[in-house]
Design a protein around this motif. Structure first.
Motif, PDB file in Angstrom:
ATOM      1  N   VAL A  24     110.062  21.022-126.187  1.00  0.00           N
ATOM      2  CA  VAL A  24     110.428  19.690-125.708  1.00  0.00           C
ATOM      3  C   VAL A  24     109.544  19.300-124.523  1.00  0.00           C
ATOM      4  CG1 VAL A  24     112.278  18.262-124.738  1.00  0.00           C
ATOM      5  CG2 VAL A  24     112.812  20.006-126.461  1.00  0.00           C
ATOM      6  N   THR A  25     109.025  18.072-124.542  1.00  0.00           N
ATOM      7  CA  THR A  25     108.313  17.508-123.401  1.00  0.00           C
ATOM      8  C   THR A  25     109.338  16.854-122.489  1.00  0.00           C
ATOM      9  OG1 THR A  25     106.296  17.111-124.675  1.00  0.00           O
ATOM     10  CG2 THR A  25     106.585  15.837-122.643  1.00  0.00           C
ATOM     11  N   LEU A  26     109.333  17.240-121.213  1.00  0.00           N
ATOM     12  CA  LEU A  26     110.329  16.748-120.269  1.00  0.00           C
ATOM     13  C   LEU A  26     109.764  15.614-119.430  1.00  0.00           C
ATOM     14  CD1 LEU A  26     111.701  20.209-119.070  1.00  0.00           C
ATOM     15  CD2 LEU A  26     112.601  18.738-120.885  1.00  0.00           C
ATOM     16  N   HIS A  27     110.568  14.568-119.251  1.00  0.00           N
ATOM     17  CA  HIS A  27     110.219  13.427-118.415  1.00  0.00           C
ATOM     18  C   HIS A  27     111.222  13.432-117.256  1.00  0.00           C
ATOM     19  CE1 HIS A  27     107.735  11.591-121.731  1.00  0.00           C
ATOM     20  NE2 HIS A  27     108.508  12.430-122.411  1.00  0.00           N
ATOM     21  N   GLY A  28     110.800  13.947-116.091  1.00  0.00           N
ATOM     22  CA  GLY A  28     111.757  14.220-115.039  1.00  0.00           C
ATOM     23  C   GLY A  28     111.655  13.316-113.836  1.00  0.00           C
ATOM     24  N   ASP A  29     112.787  13.165-113.135  1.00  0.00           N
ATOM     25  CA  ASP A  29     112.796  12.451-111.865  1.00  0.00           C
ATOM     26  C   ASP A  29     112.285  13.397-110.776  1.00  0.00           C
ATOM     27  OD1 ASP A  29     114.943  14.207-111.559  1.00  0.00           O
ATOM     28  OD2 ASP A  29     116.162  12.739-110.473  1.00  0.00           O
ATOM     29  N   ALA A  30     112.300  12.936-109.525  1.00  0.00           N
ATOM     30  CA  ALA A  30     111.737  13.730-108.427  1.00  0.00           C
ATOM     31  C   ALA A  30     112.458  15.063-108.284  1.00  0.00           C
ATOM     32  CB  ALA A  30     111.815  12.935-107.125  1.00  0.00           C
ATOM     33  N   GLY A  31     113.790  15.047-108.419  1.00  0.00           N
ATOM     34  CA  GLY A  31     114.554  16.280-108.301  1.00  0.00           C
ATOM     35  C   GLY A  31     114.212  17.279-109.390  1.00  0.00           C
ATOM     36  N   THR A  32     113.999  16.788-110.576  1.00  0.00           N
ATOM     37  CA  THR A  32     113.630  17.669-111.692  1.00  0.00           C
ATOM     38  C   THR A  32     112.235  18.245-111.483  1.00  0.00           C
ATOM     39  OG1 THR A  32     114.972  16.309-113.186  1.00  0.00           O
ATOM     40  CG2 THR A  32     113.362  17.795-114.196  1.00  0.00           C
TER      41      THR A  32
ATOM     42  N   VAL B  48     106.567  15.682-116.945  1.00  0.00           N
ATOM     43  CA  VAL B  48     105.824  14.492-116.531  1.00  0.00           C
ATOM     44  C   VAL B  48     106.783  13.571-115.784  1.00  0.00           C
ATOM     45  CG1 VAL B  48     104.192  14.644-118.442  1.00  0.00           C
ATOM     46  CG2 VAL B  48     106.279  13.322-118.731  1.00  0.00           C
ATOM     47  N   PRO B  49     106.289  12.792-114.818  1.00  0.00           N
ATOM     48  CA  PRO B  49     107.186  11.913-114.056  1.00  0.00           C
ATOM     49  C   PRO B  49     107.853  10.877-114.954  1.00  0.00           C
ATOM     50  CG  PRO B  49     105.069  12.175-112.949  1.00  0.00           C
ATOM     51  CD  PRO B  49     104.907  12.761-114.310  1.00  0.00           C
ATOM     52  N   ALA B  50     109.141  10.730-114.777  1.00  0.00           N
ATOM     53  CA  ALA B  50     109.898   9.750-115.560  1.00  0.00           C
ATOM     54  C   ALA B  50     109.786   8.371-114.936  1.00  0.00           C
ATOM     55  CB  ALA B  50     111.359  10.169-115.652  1.00  0.00           C
ATOM     56  N   THR B  51     109.798   7.345-115.790  1.00  0.00           N
ATOM     57  CA  THR B  51     109.814   5.950-115.352  1.00  0.00           C
ATOM     58  C   THR B  51     111.099   5.305-115.865  1.00  0.00           C
ATOM     59  OG1 THR B  51     108.741   5.134-117.361  1.00  0.00           O
ATOM     60  CG2 THR B  51     107.298   5.884-115.569  1.00  0.00           C
ATOM     61  N   ASP B  52     111.351   4.079-115.452  1.00  0.00           N
ATOM     62  CA  ASP B  52     112.519   3.367-115.976  1.00  0.00           C
ATOM     63  C   ASP B  52     112.461   3.256-117.495  1.00  0.00           C
ATOM     64  OD1 ASP B  52     113.585   3.069-113.495  1.00  0.00           O
ATOM     65  OD2 ASP B  52     113.188   0.927-113.306  1.00  0.00           O
TER      66      ASP B  52
ATOM     67  N   LEU C 175     113.621   9.766-130.314  1.00  0.00           N
ATOM     68  CA  LEU C 175     113.590  10.230-131.706  1.00  0.00           C
ATOM     69  C   LEU C 175     112.429  11.201-131.915  1.00  0.00           C
ATOM     70  CD1 LEU C 175     114.350   6.837-133.509  1.00  0.00           C
ATOM     71  CD2 LEU C 175     115.970   8.611-132.821  1.00  0.00           C
ATOM     72  N   SER C 176     112.181  12.006-130.890  1.00  0.00           N
ATOM     73  CA  SER C 176     111.070  12.960-130.909  1.00  0.00           C
ATOM     74  C   SER C 176     111.428  14.107-129.979  1.00  0.00           C
ATOM     75  CB  SER C 176     109.775  12.281-130.453  1.00  0.00           C
ATOM     76  OG  SER C 176     109.883  11.860-129.100  1.00  0.00           O
ATOM     77  N   MET C 177     110.526  15.084-129.863  1.00  0.00           N
ATOM     78  CA  MET C 177     110.766  16.235-128.989  1.00  0.00           C
ATOM     79  C   MET C 177     110.410  15.882-127.545  1.00  0.00           C
ATOM     80  SD  MET C 177     112.088  18.894-130.570  1.00  0.00           S
ATOM     81  CE  MET C 177     111.497  20.491-129.992  1.00  0.00           C
ATOM     82  N   ASP C 178     111.069  14.844-127.057  1.00  0.00           N
ATOM     83  CA  ASP C 178     110.951  14.403-125.668  1.00  0.00           C
ATOM     84  C   ASP C 178     112.351  14.240-125.112  1.00  0.00           C
ATOM     85  OD1 ASP C 178     107.924  13.281-125.039  1.00  0.00           O
ATOM     86  OD2 ASP C 178     108.453  13.122-127.163  1.00  0.00           O
ATOM     87  N   MET C 179     112.505  14.509-123.813  1.00  0.00           N
ATOM     88  CA  MET C 179     113.802  14.328-123.188  1.00  0.00           C
ATOM     89  C   MET C 179     113.614  13.940-121.731  1.00  0.00           C
ATOM     90  SD  MET C 179     117.067  16.936-123.193  1.00  0.00           S
ATOM     91  CE  MET C 179     118.708  16.202-123.463  1.00  0.00           C
ATOM     92  N   ALA C 180     114.346  12.928-121.288  1.00  0.00           N
ATOM     93  CA  ALA C 180     114.346  12.540-119.890  1.00  0.00           C
ATOM     94  C   ALA C 180     115.377  13.397-119.157  1.00  0.00           C
ATOM     95  CB  ALA C 180     114.680  11.060-119.753  1.00  0.00           C
ATOM     96  N   VAL C 181     115.046  13.803-117.936  1.00  0.00           N
ATOM     97  CA  VAL C 181     115.934  14.667-117.152  1.00  0.00           C
ATOM     98  C   VAL C 181     116.066  14.086-115.751  1.00  0.00           C
ATOM     99  CG1 VAL C 181     116.424  17.012-116.350  1.00  0.00           C
ATOM    100  CG2 VAL C 181     115.057  16.666-118.432  1.00  0.00           C
ATOM    101  N   ARG C 182     117.323  13.970-115.287  1.00  0.00           N
ATOM    102  CA  ARG C 182     117.565  13.444-113.943  1.00  0.00           C
ATOM    103  C   ARG C 182     118.583  14.322-113.229  1.00  0.00           C
ATOM    104  NH1 ARG C 182     120.212   7.570-112.091  1.00  0.00           N
ATOM    105  NH2 ARG C 182     120.003   7.951-109.843  1.00  0.00           N
TER     106      ARG C 182
END
Length: 424
Positions: free
Chosen positions: A287-295, A309-313, A321-328
């Motif tokens: 999984v590719t992670l899209h994280g906030d500053a804390g992550t 990678v840094p998360a955006t809005d 619908l892919s192997m990506d996940m946002a983390v906060r």
């Protein structure tokens, strides 16, 4: 008969469906079940015919540069045809909702009041590449006493044409009226006509991606049951068991990424000590992670910086619908609820926790069709809920919410019985 003169592409099909719906609403369960069995048998017997049409569709889609994931949804083989045939047989085993008494009473004046389930009438279904939806939708509509107007995608038109030919021939031989299942042209204009057919079509159900659903909701003059995007979240509380949290998060994200009940965002309380374990497990799963500053800070301490990678809005609002996940990382449960309220789509939201107060606050505070406690979002499914087949997951709040099974494809009528009663 309602006027169909303004519907040049779908008018004849809609008129046949309207006439069929009047017959279907009165058919006994035995007749509908016999038709479903006949349709299942016909699909198996004519598999070669269906597969030949499907092969042509797949070849054309591949030549047009269609992504592999979409080709997989489009492609049928013998086992998949057998599977959709089995789905029709499973409908036979489910209770017929038509005629069920939802509630009833005898009023003080002696009138007998019953609220009874009745079919919706003509159900228009707009959907994308999956040809199995053609069979599932037709079967669900017939079992619930509705006529089906099916508008699939252009990429599957040859397959859908073959499927509907098999289904209609078998259904009509088994006693169902002409027009019970109608396939509409696979062009943009036919969708516009369907959405404008108020008085001819009773309800439209979109099933597909965000742009399709939004167009139907925005443009339809016909009532819509909105099946939704699944920007689903998993919130991990400090009281959660680490092994349980890892299992739930991994399953929610990676079990099947291309479906609406796959989790897209992980929210973790700041006091959870095992966030590195969750991040590592997701990265190990690909999984590719899209994280906030804390992550990102936690990932750096754990040697996982390259995997985040840094998360955006945009990430918070994306159904990957892919192997990506946002983390906060959130400060507390109220902040998690605020995040879900802002970015969620009302589909499925999960909490992993051992604290009864946290579970109670989450289930009361989150607004979604399904709320899961210590369980994966992947369980939001009619079959998993024991309802049998479904047409989709409704994310709206009127008429039906959650899995759209047979009862959800009905409305109700009040039957009032007196003995010469008159009102003073």
């Amino acid at each position: 008969m309602s006027d169909v003169s303004g519907l040049p592409l779908i008018g004849a099909a809609a008129q046949r469906a309207r006439a069929a719906a009047r017959v279907l609403r009165t058919l006994p369960t035995d007749t509908k079940d016999a038709a479903l069995r006949a349709m299942a048998d016909a699909l198996v017997e004519r598999t070669d015919e269906v597969l030949a049409a499907n092969a042509a569709d797949v070849e054309a889609a591949a030549a047009a540069g269609t992504p592999a994931a979409i080709l997989d949804r489009l492609r049928l083989d013998r086992s998949r045809v057998a599977g959709v045939a089995d789905a029709l047989r499973q409908l036979v085993a489910l209770p017929d909702p038509v005629g069920d008494v939802v509630r009833g009473s005898t009023l003080a004046n002696g009138l007998q009041l019953r609220q009874v389930r009745v079919p919706l009438g003509v159900v228009g279904i707009v959907y994308e590449a999956r040809p199995n939806v053609t069979v599932d939708a037709a079967g669900l509509c017939l079992k619930s006493g509705n006529a089906a107007l099916l508008r699939g995608s252009a990429s599957a038109f040859g397959t859908n044409t073959a499927l509907v030919a098999v289904l209609t021939e078998a259904a009509e031989k088994a006693g169902l009226p002409v027009g019970s299942i109608e396939l509409l042209p696979a062009d943009r204009a036919s969708v516009g006509e369907l959405l404008d057919a108020r008085g001819v079509v009773d309800v439209v159900i979109p099933r597909g991606g965000a742009s399709l659903i939004q167009r139907v909701v925005r443009e339809s003059r016909v009532p819509v049951i909105e099946t939704g995007e699944g920007n689903c979240h998993v919130y991990v509380d400090p009281s959660a068991d680490p092994a349980m949290a890892e299992a739930v998060v991994l399953n929610a994200k990676t079990h099947r990424v291309s479906v609406c009940n796959s989790a897209e965002t992980l929210l973790v309380h700041r006091d959870v000590p095992f966030l590195p374990r969750l991040l590592s497990a997701l990265v190990d799963a690909g999984v590719t992670l899209h994280g906030d500053a804390g992550t990102i800070e936690e990932a750096a301490r754990s040697g996982l910086s390259a995997a985040v990678v840094p998360a955006t809005d945009e990430d918070w609002g994306t159904e990957y619908l892919s192997m990506d996940m946002a983390v906060r990382v959130v400060d507390d449960l109220p902040q998690a609820l605020d995040h879900i309220e802002q970015w969620g789509t009302g589909h499925s939201e999960a909490i992993v926790a051992d604290s009864a107060s946290a579970i109670a606050a989450f289930t009361a505070g989150v607004d979604a069709a399904a709320v899961l406690v210590n369980a994966s979002t992947r369980f939001t499914d009619g079959g998993e809920f024991g309802f049998g087949a479904e047409i989709g997951i409704s994310t709206q709040k009127l008429h039906a919410r959650g899995p759209l099974g047979l009862p959800e494809l009905t409305s109700t009528t009040y039957v009032v019985t007196g003995s010469g009663h008159t009102r003073r």
